[in-house]
Design an enzyme around this catalytic site. Structure first.
Site, PDB file in Angstrom:
ATOM      1  N   HIS A 134       0.858  -1.186   0.000  1.00 34.03           N
ATOM      2  CA  HIS A 134       0.000   0.000   0.000  1.00 34.03           C
ATOM      3  C   HIS A 134       0.896   1.238   0.000  1.00 34.03           C
ATOM      4  O   HIS A 134       2.026   1.203   0.510  1.00 34.03           O
ATOM      5  CB  HIS A 134      -0.879   0.024   1.242  1.00 34.03           C
ATOM      6  CG  HIS A 134      -1.969  -0.998   1.234  1.00 34.03           C
ATOM      7  ND1 HIS A 134      -3.096  -0.867   2.020  1.00 34.03           N
ATOM      8  CD2 HIS A 134      -2.115  -2.161   0.555  1.00 34.03           C
ATOM      9  CE1 HIS A 134      -3.890  -1.908   1.822  1.00 34.03           C
ATOM     10  NE2 HIS A 134      -3.309  -2.705   0.942  1.00 34.03           N
ATOM     11  N   GLU A 138       0.895   3.904   1.792  1.00 35.14           N
ATOM     12  CA  GLU A 138       1.337   4.341   3.113  1.00 35.14           C
ATOM     13  C   GLU A 138       2.498   3.495   3.630  1.00 35.14           C
ATOM     14  O   GLU A 138       3.474   4.020   4.175  1.00 35.14           O
ATOM     15  CB  GLU A 138       0.198   4.252   4.140  1.00 35.14           C
ATOM     16  CG  GLU A 138      -1.031   5.041   3.784  1.00 35.14           C
ATOM     17  CD  GLU A 138      -2.097   4.192   3.094  1.00 35.14           C
ATOM     18  OE1 GLU A 138      -1.797   3.554   2.061  1.00 35.14           O
ATOM     19  OE2 GLU A 138      -3.235   4.174   3.583  1.00 35.14           O
ATOM     20  N   CYS A 188      -6.395   1.766   5.781  1.00 37.34           N
ATOM     21  CA  CYS A 188      -6.964   0.499   6.242  1.00 37.34           C
ATOM     22  C   CYS A 188      -6.343   0.152   7.597  1.00 37.34           C
ATOM     23  O   CYS A 188      -5.466   0.860   8.103  1.00 37.34           O
ATOM     24  CB  CYS A 188      -6.671  -0.599   5.229  1.00 37.34           C
ATOM     25  SG  CYS A 188      -4.918  -1.043   5.124  1.00 37.34           S
ATOM     26  N   CYS A 244      -2.445  -0.232   7.464  1.00 38.02           N
ATOM     27  CA  CYS A 244      -1.714   1.035   7.338  1.00 38.02           C
ATOM     28  C   CYS A 244      -1.855   1.889   8.594  1.00 38.02           C
ATOM     29  O   CYS A 244      -0.886   2.503   9.040  1.00 38.02           O
ATOM     30  CB  CYS A 244      -2.177   1.781   6.099  1.00 38.02           C
ATOM     31  SG  CYS A 244      -1.751   0.898   4.567  1.00 38.02           S
TER      32      CYS A 244
END
Length: 147
Positions: free
Chosen positions: A46, A48, A76, A79
């Site tokens: 992801h 992040e 999410c 993260c």
């Protein structure tokens, strides 16, 4: 947030879910990233996570207590958890994520009293622009599937 949006556009071009993130320290961008799950075949890739890892490497430390993460989509659970573990000082995000957001939509990991660190949060920054790129991406994918 505009830089994070540019990162999201890079993801869009790569057929990745268009989410972009940056890490800022003392007003300077020290890391920027976009989703690369499909490219790397890595569920943890992801924006992040990639940006936090890059920032940690650049600073030579895992504690990012003086850093702010800007991301185009509400993080999410994975993260948000990484932000707690990295001791991120502040999070600024664009669009909310009612399906998997862990910063207020489904849960709020960043202010959970049971955890040893809390992250200051600002939401809905350029929310329309951040949401529009996601809507455009998923709309274009649905059109391809129906053809």
């Amino acid at each position: 947030m505009l830089i994070a949006l540019e990162e999201a556009r890079k993801a869009f071009v790569k057929a990745e879910t268009p989410v972009g993130a940056i890490v800022v320290k003392d007003g300077e961008v020290i890391a920027s990233a976009h989703n690369l799950r499909e490219t790397l075949q890595d569920p943890t890739a992801h924006a992040e996570i990639i940006a936090i890892k890059d920032a940690s490497q650049k600073l030579g430390r895992w504690r990012l207590t003086d850093c702010c993460v800007y991301v185009t989509l509400e993080p999410c659970a994975m993260c948000a958890g990484a932000m707690v573990l990295a001791r991120i000082q502040r999070l600024v995000y664009g669009a909310s994520d009612p399906k998997s957001g862990a910063v207020g939509s489904l849960m709020n990991l960043l202010s959970d009293e049971r955890l040893n660190h809390k992250v200051d949060v600002e939401s809905d920054v350029l929310a329309k622009e951040c949401g529009d790129i996601l809507s455009e991406f998923f709309s274009s994918r649905r059109k391809k599937i129906s053809l």
